[in-house]
Design an enzyme around this catalytic site. Structure first.
Site, PDB file in Angstrom:
ATOM      1  N   HIS A 188      -4.810   5.158  -2.585  1.00  0.00           N
ATOM      2  CA  HIS A 188      -6.009   5.992  -2.699  1.00  0.00           C
ATOM      3  C   HIS A 188      -5.671   7.287  -3.418  1.00  0.00           C
ATOM      4  CE1 HIS A 188      -7.157   3.423   0.762  1.00  0.00           C
ATOM      5  NE2 HIS A 188      -8.371   3.524   0.205  1.00  0.00           N
TER       6      HIS A 188
ATOM      7  N   TYR B  75       0.842  -1.195   0.000  1.00  0.00           N
ATOM      8  CA  TYR B  75       0.000   0.000   0.000  1.00  0.00           C
ATOM      9  C   TYR B  75       0.878   1.246   0.000  1.00  0.00           C
ATOM     10  CZ  TYR B  75      -3.207   3.609   1.561  1.00  0.00           C
ATOM     11  OH  TYR B  75      -3.934   4.769   1.660  1.00  0.00           O
TER      12      TYR B  75
END
Lengths: 847, 151
Positions: B108, B69
């Protein structure tokens, strides 16, 4: 009492000596005891002396001196006793006394090598050069087979400038040396021999010597440098030119080689020099030296082209020292203007087109723009256009908020703007961005000291000092003088005179220690043959206190002592200061006696600790025995001015070309009422800068003091009168002051000095005084912040008599417009706004 | 010209400086503490020897998957379009590949951030989900989840 012992005891005595030499002190003492316990020899002088010597090594100084003195009394004709006494004196650093002892020892044993050697060391340490030469001569006669004997004697002659003897001895010694293929020590010897030829002014012999022994000398650069200079001295221009060109080829970054070559070629015009430098610019593309030298000698459009090329290159490379290299050129106003215009143009082009010049082919990386802004901030800071500088540095940080140099520069600008709180805050911000950088760490500590936050400064330094020791102690041990100087200045600002003096004395001791430390080198260098370095070390030590660090420290010490003279601190005063938190007299007394007891106990404990420590390490014992500097005792002295003079002397000896030396000398002698010495300091200052503002005030003070003093000795008064007339240039005092004011119309520093003098001369002329010192319409007033701040403080302190509040306020307002960043002129509201900025900055660093 | 360098306790404040001007979100102390222990997963980007960008990731082993991530990847405004982001992203992708046990890399992006979308799509990232009200204090508060599969 006869010194001769019977064979058994004599053997024991020899063992004592041997034990001492091998540092078996306990055994030594045992054998000594065996001799001394025989009643017949209980007072044997040499044994007593040896016992004392051993005890001294064990740190028992008093007992040692007792024994040695007793030994000496019992046997005044013993070289051993005298030698031992000399050794003890030496360990006490009483070198003069030690020399006397050795001389006495030699009376009874004139060829004792050990004593002669010890004596010679002391003589060179004390710079008794003639004595040194004689001793070295003795040694040479006694031990002609040893290298050190020859070198030592010739060096003594050299230092006495008896070059002929020195060279003769060196040459004799050289003849005895076999030539080996590689012998560094011999190479050093040859270079030393050569340097003596040069100092003797025997250029021809010097050059021949070099050419003859070239192959045996390892240090090629030294050979070439000497050859170049000596060839020039001999008028051998072709040779000199050749050598300088070779040197430049070896190291094209050494300015001296270029200037040497210019001298050889007798280039008289700027154009000729520029052409020569251009030749090297072409040849050595990466070297800055010829480029920067060329900038010095060109002007107009040529200068513009060259300086543009230089700056553009550096901006592209991102080279922060660019400004430092350019700075010397800014003394020339036209050049400064050209540079300003060029760089402004670059920044404009970069902003709009990402190019340095509009017709450049390629776009520049963003860092070029960054360094251009950075340069402009430095440029305007240099000329104290601080608002413009601030604008540029803010742009720098908006562009790249991770550029640490940006914060340090902003801090510096705030410092120049006299906003030290913000400056310290920003410097600490810079520090926090790279905590592995000791340079910024030190800078930050220094800025903390400037705002008198000594605690924080210490914390900051502690990040790099050794663990387990307090930073202050460690920095003292490391002889970190900048830190101690700033501390002293801070204490002085805070009125903690004792603490300030403590720091000054610590720094002074560093200089004493450095001189002390020579001792080991006298034998070491001779043995290692590093003779040239040794000679230059001796010469450096001779003028050690000419160092700028000493100057700074001495100035602070003088200021502290002078203020101590003006406002003496009595014991009670100091104590009430310490314990003023609402205690009754009785309580106070109790507390104090308790403190005293506690202190005594602590001291005792410390002493015990020192005693019980392994005392084999003599040096350590010595250090412990040294009296600690006590700030309280330092201020309770009867003669602050005499103490100040101790710090003044080295300045008069070694920094006589600095006018401040003589201005401080006046301050001291004025208070001591020494008219001739005042006169001396005034004359010396006048020779340096007859229009110095402070000097002007001093002359006026002097003239008034002379007038007020009726009972001067006739001879003195005659001298003073005559000289005073010279100082006043034949004018009356009032006229002299008016003339000074008139003559220096365009300088605020002079005008305010004139005002101060006028105030002293005529206290009722306050209108004119105020008018003079409150005037702010000068050219380049923006560079005069320190003077304005001084005037403002004088107004507040009623130096010019009682000044109406409104006048002070008006002055403050005008100044705060001129110097919007300066803390000293800010009103309460702006000051609190500054505080807000400071605290918002600290929030930022927490986040 | 562009190089990657370590984030250490000595210079971590520069990362805070960077993030505070590059991202609208502020990160807590834990974020910076973790960064110091994440080795090659957190790096500074140097441009001509000046720190101008940074990238920080962590391995996410939820739902029986090992995924990388990317928490932050950014560079100062004045230094955009110079390939600095590319160097950082390539570094991350290479790390993930050499690890051998990582299924995918994801992150994101605020839905209005077109530059970022274009940038990641260029490297084969795809939108796999839209999270509404992902951001708390900024508008628009929705975010895309972008992923690049490695296996």
């Amino acid at each position: 009492m006869p010194s001769q012992l019977p064979p058994k005891e004599n053997n024991l005595f020899k063992r004592v000596v041997k034990c001492y030499e091998q540092k078996q002190y306990k055994n030594g003492l045992k054998f000594a005891k065996q001799i001394l316990s025989t009643p017949k020899y209980a007072d044997h002088g040499e044994t007593l002396a040896m016992k004392g010597l051993i005890l001294n090594c064990l740190g028992k100084k008093e007992e040692a001196f007792d024994l040695v003195r007793r030994g000496l009394r019992n046997d005044l004709k013993s070289q051993v006793c005298w030698h031992v006494f000399g050794l003890l004196q030496r360990s006490e650093k009483k070198y003069d006394e030690a020399i006397k002892c050795y001389r006495n020892a030699l009376k009874w044993d004139k060829d004792n090598l050990q004593i002669l050697r010890d004596l010679s060391l002391l003589q060179i340490q004390m710079r008794d050069l003639e004595g040194y030469r004689d001793t070295r001569y003795q040694l040479l006669k006694l031990r002609p087979g040893q290298r050190a004997s020859w070198i030592g004697y010739s060096m003594a002659c050299h230092l006495l400038e008896d070059f002929d003897t020195a060279l003769a001895v060196l040459e004799e010694y050289r003849k005895t040396q076999e030539v080996k293929s590689y012998d560094y020590e011999f190479s050093e010897f040859l270079l030393y021999q050569n340097s003596v030829y040069r100092e003797a002014g025997r250029n021809k012999d010097c050059l021949e010597h070099l050419e003859k022994y070239e192959k045996q000398i390892c240090d090629q650069v030294s050979i070439m440098e000497v050859k170049a200079i000596v060839s020039y001295n001999l008028g051998l221009k072709d040779k000199a030119e050749k050598y300088y060109r070779q040197l430049i080829d070896r190291n094209p970054s050494n300015n001296d080689y270029y200037t040497g070559l210019v001298k050889v070629l007798e280039l008289s015009t700027d154009e000729m020099m520029a052409n020569l430098y251009s030749e090297f610019v072409e040849k050595y593309k990466y070297s800055h030296a010829p480029k920067l030298l060329r900038l010095q000698v060109t002007s107009g459009d040529t200068f513009k082209r060259y300086v543009g090329d230089y700056i553009k290159h550096a901006l592209r490379r991102g080279s922060p020292p660019l400004f430092l290299n350019i700075r010397p050129l800014l003394k020339d106003k036209t050049k400064a203007k050209i540079i300003e215009e060029l760089v402004l143009d670059y920044s404009h082009n970069l902003k709009n087109h990402s190019k340095l010049l509009t017709d450049d082919e390629n776009k520049e990386p963003p860092t070029t723009y960054l360094w251009t802004l950075f340069f402009l901030a430095q440029y305007y800071d240099h000329f104290r256009k601080l608002d413009v500088a601030m604008k540029y540095v803010e742009e720098v940080l908006d562009h790249t908020p991770t550029l640490i140099e940006g914060y340090t520069l902003q801090a510096k600008i705030y410092k120049h703007a006299d906003n030290l709180q913000l400056a310290a805050k920003l410097m600490d911000e810079a520090r926090s961005l790279d905590t592995a950088d000791r340079y910024i760490n030190s800078k930050s500590a220094k800025y903390q000291l400037k705002i008198d936050n000594i605690e924080k400064a210490e914390e900051t330094c502690a990040m790099f000092t050794r663990e387990g020791v307090s930073a202050i102690e460690n920095l003292n041990e490391m002889q970190c003088m900048w830190f101690q100087t700033e501390c002293a200045a801070s204490f002085l600002r805070q009125g903690k005179i004792g603490e300030a003096l403590k720091k000054c004395h610590e720094i002074d001791k560093h200089f004493t220690d450095i001189i002390e430390d020579q001792f080991d080198f006298h034998t070491y260098c001779m043995r290692k043959m590093t003779l040239k370095a040794y000679i230059s070390m001796l010469r450096m030590e001779d003028i050690l206190r000419s160092h700028p660090f000493y100057f700074k420290c001495a100035v602070l010490a003088i200021q502290a002592y002078v203020s101590l003279h003006d406002n003496p601190i009595t014991e009670t005063e100091e104590d009430t200061e310490v314990n003023s938190d609402g205690l009754t007299a009785k309580e106070l007394k109790k507390l104090k006696s308790k403190q005293r007891r506690a202190k005594k106990k602590a001291e005792l404990k410390e002493e015990k600790k020192a005693d019980s420590k392994d005392t084999n390490d003599k040096k350590k014992a010595d250090d412990n025995a040294e009296p600690k500097l006590d700030p309280k005792k330092l201020v309770q002295i009867p003669d602050p001015l005499d103490q100040a003079i101790k710090f003044l002397r080295p300045l008069q000896d070694w920094s006589a070309e600095t006018i401040d030396t003589h201005l401080y000398a006046f301050d001291i002698y004025y208070r001591k009422g020494k008219y001739l010495l005042m006169l001396q300091s005034l004359k010396r200052a006048r020779n340096i800068d007859s229009q110095n503002p402070q000097l002007h005030i001093n002359i006026v003070k002097f003239a008034l003091a002379v007038k007020a003093k009726a009972d001067l000795n006739k001879a003195v008064s005659q001298v003073v009168e005559t000289e005073l007339e010279v100082l006043l240039e034949g004018m009356k005092l009032q006229e002299f002051n008016d003339n000074f004011i008139e003559r220096n119309k365009n300088s605020i520093a002079h005008q305010s000095a004139g005002a101060e003098a006028l105030n002293i001369l005529n206290p009722s002329a306050s209108d004119r005084v105020l008018q003079l010192c409150c005037n702010l319409s000068y050219d380049h007033i923006e560079t005069e912040l320190p003077v304005c701040a001084k005037v403002y403080k004088n107004l507040q302190k009623d130096t010019f008599g009682k000044v109406p509040e409104s006048v002070i306020e008006t002055y403050r307002k005008s100044c705060s417009q001129l110097f919007p960043l300066a803390a000293v002129f800010q009103d309460n509201q702006t000051a609190s706004e500054t505080n807000e900025v400071v605290s918002s900055l600290s929030e930022l660093s927490v986040k | 010209m562009i190089e990657l360098g370590d984030i250490t306790p000595h210079n971590v404040k520069q990362l805070k400086k960077l993030n505070s001007v590059i991202f609208p979100v502020s990160y807590n102390e834990k974020f910076y503490k973790d960064v110091l222990t994440s080795g090659d997963y957190a790096k500074f980007a140097f441009y001509n020897d000046i720190i101008v960008g940074g990238v920080c990731c962590r391995v996410d082993s939820s739902d029986n998957r090992r995924r990388l991530y990317i928490m932050t990847l950014g560079c100062l405004a004045a230094y955009r379009c110079l390939g600095i982001g590319t160097v950082m992203l390539k570094h991350v992708l290479k790390l993930a590949e050499t690890d051998g046990h990582i299924d995918s890399v994801y992150l994101h992006v605020q839905i209005n951030n077109d530059t970022a979308m274009a940038f990641y799509k260029n490297f084969g990232f795809e939108v796999i989900e839209t999270k509404s009200s992902y951001y708390k204090r900024i508008e628009p508060s929705d975010a895309y989840v972008l992923e690049k599969k490695l296996k």
